[in-house]
Design an enzyme around this catalytic site. Structure first.
Site, PDB file in Angstrom:
ATOM      1  N   TYR A  57       0.834  -1.203   0.000  1.00 46.31           N
ATOM      2  CA  TYR A  57       0.000   0.000   0.000  1.00 46.31           C
ATOM      3  C   TYR A  57       0.874   1.260   0.000  1.00 46.31           C
ATOM      4  O   TYR A  57       2.062   1.212   0.315  1.00 46.31           O
ATOM      5  CB  TYR A  57      -0.912  -0.022   1.240  1.00 46.31           C
ATOM      6  CG  TYR A  57      -2.089   0.914   1.136  1.00 46.31           C
ATOM      7  CD1 TYR A  57      -3.027   0.761   0.122  1.00 46.31           C
ATOM      8  CD2 TYR A  57      -2.256   1.958   2.034  1.00 46.31           C
ATOM      9  CE1 TYR A  57      -4.105   1.625   0.020  1.00 46.31           C
ATOM     10  CE2 TYR A  57      -3.334   2.817   1.945  1.00 46.31           C
ATOM     11  CZ  TYR A  57      -4.252   2.649   0.941  1.00 46.31           C
ATOM     12  OH  TYR A  57      -5.310   3.501   0.833  1.00 46.31           O
ATOM     13  N   GLY A 243      -7.915   1.766  -7.793  1.00 52.18           N
ATOM     14  CA  GLY A 243      -7.591   0.507  -7.136  1.00 52.18           C
ATOM     15  C   GLY A 243      -6.913  -0.407  -8.133  1.00 52.18           C
ATOM     16  O   GLY A 243      -6.974  -0.179  -9.345  1.00 52.18           O
ATOM     17  N   PHE A 267      -6.841   8.405  -8.434  1.00 55.26           N
ATOM     18  CA  PHE A 267      -7.427   9.059  -7.259  1.00 55.26           C
ATOM     19  C   PHE A 267      -7.080   8.242  -6.017  1.00 55.26           C
ATOM     20  O   PHE A 267      -7.162   7.004  -6.029  1.00 55.26           O
ATOM     21  CB  PHE A 267      -8.962   9.161  -7.372  1.00 55.26           C
ATOM     22  CG  PHE A 267      -9.594   9.702  -6.120  1.00 55.26           C
ATOM     23  CD1 PHE A 267      -9.541  11.070  -5.840  1.00 55.26           C
ATOM     24  CD2 PHE A 267     -10.203   8.862  -5.196  1.00 55.26           C
ATOM     25  CE1 PHE A 267     -10.085  11.576  -4.658  1.00 55.26           C
ATOM     26  CE2 PHE A 267     -10.747   9.361  -4.017  1.00 55.26           C
ATOM     27  CZ  PHE A 267     -10.698  10.719  -3.752  1.00 55.26           C
TER      28      PHE A 267
HETATM   29  N1  LIG Z   1      -8.095   5.104  -4.098  1.00 57.76           N
HETATM   30  C1  LIG Z   1      -8.873   5.201  -3.032  1.00 57.76           C
HETATM   31  O1  LIG Z   1      -8.884   6.218  -2.333  1.00 57.76           O
HETATM   32  C2  LIG Z   1      -9.761   4.053  -2.672  1.00 57.76           C
HETATM   33  C3  LIG Z   1     -10.700   4.187  -1.640  1.00 57.76           C
HETATM   34  C4  LIG Z   1     -11.549   3.094  -1.387  1.00 57.76           C
HETATM   35  C5  LIG Z   1     -11.413   1.908  -2.114  1.00 57.76           C
HETATM   36  N2  LIG Z   1     -10.450   1.842  -3.068  1.00 57.76           N
HETATM   37  C6  LIG Z   1     -10.286   0.647  -3.906  1.00 57.76           C
HETATM   38  O2  LIG Z   1     -11.522   0.327  -4.464  1.00 57.76           O
HETATM   39  C7  LIG Z   1     -11.572  -1.050  -4.727  1.00 57.76           C
HETATM   40  C8  LIG Z   1     -12.851  -1.608  -4.134  1.00 57.76           C
HETATM   41  O3  LIG Z   1     -12.795  -1.504  -2.718  1.00 57.76           O
HETATM   42  P1  LIG Z   1     -14.026  -2.051  -1.865  1.00 57.76           P
HETATM   43  O4  LIG Z   1     -13.748  -1.889  -0.424  1.00 57.76           O
HETATM   44  O5  LIG Z   1     -15.247  -1.454  -2.441  1.00 57.76           O
HETATM   45  O6  LIG Z   1     -13.942  -3.608  -2.271  1.00 57.76           O
HETATM   46  P2  LIG Z   1     -14.838  -4.839  -1.839  1.00 57.76           P
HETATM   47  O7  LIG Z   1     -16.211  -4.417  -1.505  1.00 57.76           O
HETATM   48  O8  LIG Z   1     -14.070  -5.598  -0.816  1.00 57.76           O
HETATM   49  O9  LIG Z   1     -14.900  -5.678  -3.206  1.00 57.76           O
HETATM   50  C9  LIG Z   1     -13.740  -6.131  -3.854  1.00 57.76           C
HETATM   51  C10 LIG Z   1     -14.003  -6.141  -5.355  1.00 57.76           C
HETATM   52  O10 LIG Z   1     -12.822  -6.490  -6.049  1.00 57.76           O
HETATM   53  C11 LIG Z   1     -13.105  -7.543  -6.981  1.00 57.76           C
HETATM   54  N3  LIG Z   1     -11.908  -8.367  -7.133  1.00 57.76           N
HETATM   55  C12 LIG Z   1     -11.188  -8.935  -6.154  1.00 57.76           C
HETATM   56  N4  LIG Z   1     -10.130  -9.586  -6.674  1.00 57.76           N
HETATM   57  C13 LIG Z   1     -10.203  -9.425  -8.013  1.00 57.76           C
HETATM   58  C14 LIG Z   1      -9.419  -9.858  -9.107  1.00 57.76           C
HETATM   59  N5  LIG Z   1      -8.296 -10.604  -8.922  1.00 57.76           N
HETATM   60  N6  LIG Z   1      -9.806  -9.532 -10.361  1.00 57.76           N
HETATM   61  C15 LIG Z   1     -10.919  -8.791 -10.556  1.00 57.76           C
HETATM   62  N7  LIG Z   1     -11.705  -8.336  -9.551  1.00 57.76           N
HETATM   63  C16 LIG Z   1     -11.345  -8.653  -8.300  1.00 57.76           C
HETATM   64  C17 LIG Z   1     -14.248  -8.307  -6.333  1.00 57.76           C
HETATM   65  O11 LIG Z   1     -14.911  -9.061  -7.321  1.00 57.76           O
HETATM   66  P3  LIG Z   1     -15.468 -10.540  -6.998  1.00 57.76           P
HETATM   67  O12 LIG Z   1     -16.685 -10.351  -6.125  1.00 57.76           O
HETATM   68  O13 LIG Z   1     -15.780 -11.079  -8.344  1.00 57.76           O
HETATM   69  O14 LIG Z   1     -14.367 -11.285  -6.298  1.00 57.76           O
HETATM   70  C18 LIG Z   1     -15.070  -7.142  -5.793  1.00 57.76           C
HETATM   71  O15 LIG Z   1     -15.811  -6.556  -6.824  1.00 57.76           O
HETATM   72  C19 LIG Z   1     -10.312  -1.649  -4.136  1.00 57.76           C
HETATM   73  O16 LIG Z   1      -9.345  -1.762  -5.144  1.00 57.76           O
HETATM   74  C20 LIG Z   1      -9.875  -0.602  -3.133  1.00 57.76           C
HETATM   75  O17 LIG Z   1      -8.512  -0.632  -2.847  1.00 57.76           O
HETATM   76  C21 LIG Z   1      -9.649   2.876  -3.358  1.00 57.76           C
END
Ligand SMILES: NC(=O)c1ccc[n+]([C@@H]2O[C@H](COP(=O)([O-])OP(=O)(O)OC[C@H]3O[C@@H](n4cnc5c(N)ncnc54)[C@H](OP(=O)(O)O)[C@@H]3O)[C@@H](O)[C@H]2O)c1
Length: 330
Positions: A57, A243, A267
């Protein structure tokens, strides 16, 4: 007087959470002037928590560290000089010290109080994903009613929040997912188009969006999935990467970059919060609370596990879901 021992999920080295996380008991310290003891009620498991433990991270903790960065708890004990009105208040766990712990000691004057009409489980998921979805829909495109937003990982918590917030503004969403079984439940949550994440998806998205503007694409996966998002946009559209679930590099479609003026940017909410400061970050969080209060935003919760069952919780977290996994106390 609460039990004077607590438990926490700690890691002493970066690595696979299954291998490096350990449940450790610790003695609760005596409270000093201005401090309170918080009992954790609910703490989220986010992909970024796993990235922090894994060492990948953008912002790592010194070791040893407690896992987790988002959760809420109840003030159960007051140190000297703390007003009695703090007793029983629901507060956000100060995330920098870790959230996967039964108890946290903190100065009262730095705590963020959770509005009493927001349920603990929703509050525990309010400060990372909903603010991210709000900013993604606000900062990168001039979205108008009738426009479309295309996103991958549509069933993620951010993806569902994007769908819910977009719907409230009359904006349509096309969401890429990895399982056919997600189509119906996601439509019930307000999704307009849900398609399997495959290169053929561009055709389905173009059919559905025909004639409408598609100015924004959201990527939290990486690899070839980004090509589908980028190729579905209108000329001049923007792909925001926030992400990298696959860990694969973002693939740029050269033709769309040149002939369609597609832009790529990133972002990170942590950076946004640091840049804008505490007052604006709190205002953004309050906006998320208000959207929860109004029923616009609701995060599905698949299951809560006590801290001691962390192995089951992590296993469930790694399986296909359409809701978050939370830790409860115990
Ligand atoms: N940049 C930022 O400030 C920020 C802030 C918040 C979140 N995020 C990012 O946003 C994303 C979603 O976060 P969240 O908390 O909403 O996640 P979450 O609810 O835990 O869901 C995870 C998602 O990732 C998919 N996934 C997991 N492994 C995968 C792979 N190998 N290939 C394709 N899809 C995969 C899952 O699909 P399946 O159900 O098919 O497994 C699910 O749709 C993450 O990458 C997180 O780091 C970024």
């Amino acid at each position: 007087m609460p039990d004077r021992r607590g438990i926490a999920l700690i890691y002493e080295e970066y690595g696979n959470p299954d291998e490096v996380l350990k449940l450790q008991e610790f003695a609760l310290p005596e409270l000093r002037d201005g401090e309170v003891l918080i009992r954790m009620d609910a703490a989220a498991i986010h992909p970024s928590d796993l990235g922090m433990i894994g060492g990948s991270y953008g912002n790592l903790r010194g070791l040893p560290a407690i896992g987790g960065r988002e959760g809420v708890g109840t003030v159960v004990e007051l140190g000297p000089g703390v007003g009695s009105d703090w007793e029983g208040k629901q507060v956000r766990l100060p995330g920098e010290g870790g959230a996967w712990t039964s108890h946290v000691v903190s100065r009262a004057d730095v705590l963020s109080v959770v509005p009493s009409d927001i349920a603990a489980e929703q509050a525990a998921l309010a400060a990372v994903n909903p603010p991210t979805a709000i900013r993604l829909l606000r900062d990168f495109a001039d979205l108008q009613e009738g426009d479309w937003v295309v996103q991958n990982a549509g069933n993620s918590a951010v993806g569902i929040a994007v769908i819910q917030l977009a719907r409230a503004r009359g904006i349509n969403t096309a969401s890429l997912v990895r399982r056919e079984g997600l189509v119906t439940p996601m439509k019930e949550l307000g999704a307009d188009l849900v398609v399997l994440d495959h290169r053929d998806a561009v055709g389905s998205i173009r059919d559905a969006t025909a004639g409408a503007r598609v100015p924004l694409g959201l990527n939290s996966i990486g690899g070839t999935s980004v090509l589908t998002v980028a190729q579905s946009l209108s000329d001049g559209g923007t792909v925001v990467t926030f992400g990298g679930m696959t860990g694969e590099k973002v693939r740029f479609p050269t033709r769309q970059l040149i002939f369609n003026d597609i832009r790529f940017c990133g972002f990170w909410l942590d950076r946004w919060n640091r840049k804008h400061g505490r007052v604006e970050a709190e205002a953004l969080l309050n906006e998320a609370y208000e959207a929860i209060r109004q029923g616009v935003l609701f995060t599905n919760i698949e299951e809560m596990y006590p801290l001691k069952d962390y192995r089951k919780a992590l296993e469930h977290n790694g399986s296909g879901r359409i809701g978050k996994i939370l830790f409860s106390n115990g």
